[in-house]
Design a protein around this motif. Structure first.
Motif, mmCIF file in Angstrom:
data_model
loop_
_atom_site.group_PDB
_atom_site.id
_atom_site.type_symbol
_atom_site.label_atom_id
_atom_site.label_comp_id
_atom_site.label_asym_id
_atom_site.label_seq_id
_atom_site.Cartn_x
_atom_site.Cartn_y
_atom_site.Cartn_z
ATOM 1 N N LYS A 270 -12.556 8.758 -9.634
ATOM 2 C CA LYS A 270 -13.893 8.291 -9.261
ATOM 3 C C LYS A 270 -13.824 7.275 -8.125
ATOM 4 O O LYS A 270 -14.650 7.296 -7.215
ATOM 5 C CB LYS A 270 -14.597 7.686 -10.472
ATOM 6 C CG LYS A 270 -15.004 8.716 -11.505
ATOM 7 C CD LYS A 270 -15.679 8.058 -12.703
ATOM 8 C CE LYS A 270 -16.137 9.077 -13.718
ATOM 9 N NZ LYS A 270 -16.812 8.437 -14.861
ATOM 10 N N LEU A 271 -12.850 6.390 -8.172
ATOM 11 C CA LEU A 271 -12.686 5.405 -7.111
ATOM 12 C C LEU A 271 -12.369 6.085 -5.781
ATOM 13 O O LEU A 271 -12.904 5.701 -4.737
ATOM 14 C CB LEU A 271 -11.586 4.406 -7.471
ATOM 15 C CG LEU A 271 -11.314 3.309 -6.457
ATOM 16 C CD1 LEU A 271 -12.564 2.463 -6.234
ATOM 17 C CD2 LEU A 271 -10.164 2.443 -6.923
ATOM 18 N N ASP A 272 -11.520 7.096 -5.804
ATOM 19 C CA ASP A 272 -11.209 7.843 -4.581
ATOM 20 C C ASP A 272 -12.465 8.481 -4.001
ATOM 21 O O ASP A 272 -12.683 8.457 -2.785
ATOM 22 C CB ASP A 272 -10.156 8.919 -4.848
ATOM 23 C CG ASP A 272 -8.765 8.358 -5.016
ATOM 24 O OD1 ASP A 272 -8.549 7.189 -4.639
ATOM 25 O OD2 ASP A 272 -7.896 9.095 -5.524
ATOM 26 N N ILE A 273 -13.306 9.058 -4.859
ATOM 27 C CA ILE A 273 -14.547 9.683 -4.395
ATOM 28 C C ILE A 273 -15.450 8.636 -3.743
ATOM 29 O O ILE A 273 -15.991 8.848 -2.658
ATOM 30 C CB ILE A 273 -15.272 10.383 -5.556
ATOM 31 C CG1 ILE A 273 -14.494 11.634 -5.980
ATOM 32 C CG2 ILE A 273 -16.700 10.770 -5.155
ATOM 33 C CD1 ILE A 273 -15.031 12.282 -7.232
ATOM 34 N N LEU A 274 -15.608 7.489 -4.396
ATOM 35 C CA LEU A 274 -16.455 6.432 -3.847
ATOM 36 C C LEU A 274 -15.919 5.918 -2.515
ATOM 37 O O LEU A 274 -16.696 5.669 -1.578
ATOM 38 C CB LEU A 274 -16.578 5.279 -4.847
ATOM 39 C CG LEU A 274 -17.411 5.574 -6.093
ATOM 40 C CD1 LEU A 274 -17.303 4.428 -7.088
ATOM 41 C CD2 LEU A 274 -18.857 5.825 -5.724
ATOM 42 N N GLN A 275 -14.615 5.767 -2.401
ATOM 43 C CA GLN A 275 -14.028 5.297 -1.147
ATOM 44 C C GLN A 275 -14.268 6.300 -0.030
ATOM 45 O O GLN A 275 -14.599 5.919 1.094
ATOM 46 C CB GLN A 275 -12.533 5.047 -1.324
ATOM 47 C CG GLN A 275 -12.219 3.802 -2.117
ATOM 48 C CD GLN A 275 -10.732 3.627 -2.349
ATOM 49 O OE1 GLN A 275 -9.998 4.595 -2.516
ATOM 50 N NE2 GLN A 275 -10.297 2.391 -2.372
ATOM 51 N N ARG A 276 -14.115 7.567 -0.319
ATOM 52 C CA ARG A 276 -14.325 8.584 0.711
ATOM 53 C C ARG A 276 -15.793 8.648 1.130
ATOM 54 O O ARG A 276 -16.098 8.841 2.302
ATOM 55 C CB ARG A 276 -13.819 9.930 0.226
ATOM 56 C CG ARG A 276 -12.298 9.977 0.218
ATOM 57 C CD ARG A 276 -11.753 11.384 0.065
ATOM 58 N NE ARG A 276 -10.312 11.348 0.134
ATOM 59 C CZ ARG A 276 -9.506 11.240 -0.925
ATOM 60 N NH1 ARG A 276 -10.015 11.167 -2.133
ATOM 61 N NH2 ARG A 276 -8.200 11.208 -0.778
ATOM 62 N N GLN A 277 -16.700 8.513 0.167
ATOM 63 C CA GLN A 277 -18.127 8.513 0.491
ATOM 64 C C GLN A 277 -18.493 7.307 1.358
ATOM 65 O O GLN A 277 -19.400 7.382 2.178
ATOM 66 C CB GLN A 277 -18.977 8.523 -0.783
ATOM 67 C CG GLN A 277 -18.965 9.850 -1.501
ATOM 68 C CD GLN A 277 -19.754 9.816 -2.802
ATOM 69 O OE1 GLN A 277 -20.144 8.772 -3.289
ATOM 70 N NE2 GLN A 277 -19.964 11.000 -3.371
ATOM 71 N N ALA A 278 -17.790 6.196 1.166
ATOM 72 C CA ALA A 278 -18.045 4.993 1.960
ATOM 73 C C ALA A 278 -17.308 5.034 3.303
ATOM 74 O O ALA A 278 -17.421 4.108 4.092
ATOM 75 C CB ALA A 278 -17.623 3.750 1.175
#
Length: 106
Positions: free
Chosen positions: A35-43
């Motif tokens: 989930k953290l990886d997804i959030l970082q990529r979205q940001a």
């Protein structure tokens, strides 16, 4: 039965529950990391950019084994994942080195 027998029997009952709890926690940690990886990529944040910069001198010196070791130490990744990532980075570094310095435009 002696006391040691009761200790062994008790340990036999406790160990599987500890293993199950450990696996459950490991699964939760992996989900949080995903989930953290997804959030970082979205940001627009590349979570491995800083690590790539740290591995860059090793890759430029063609020391991929040390770069893989560093990647594994920093991320906790397995050997295959680390090797695949460093190989991908090495391909980019090789292309950049083959292209040479770009012509300076006035």
């Amino acid at each position: 039965m002696t006391d040691i027998h009761w200790i062994v029997i008790g340990a036999a009952g406790v160990v599987p529950s500890l293993v199950f709890a450990w696996r459950e926690q490991r699964g939760r940690l992996r989900l949080l990391e995903y989930k953290l990886d997804i959030l970082q990529r979205q940001a627009g944040i590349d979570p491995l950019q800083a690590l790539r910069q740290e591995c860059l001198p090793l890759m430029q010196a063609n020391r991929s084994l040390q770069a893989i070791r560093l990647f594994r130490q920093r991320t906790g990744a397995d050997q295959r994942t680390a090797r695949n990532q460093v190989d991908a980075w090495m391909a980019v570094v090789a292309r950049e080195m083959a292209a040479g310095p770009e012509a300076v435009r006035p």
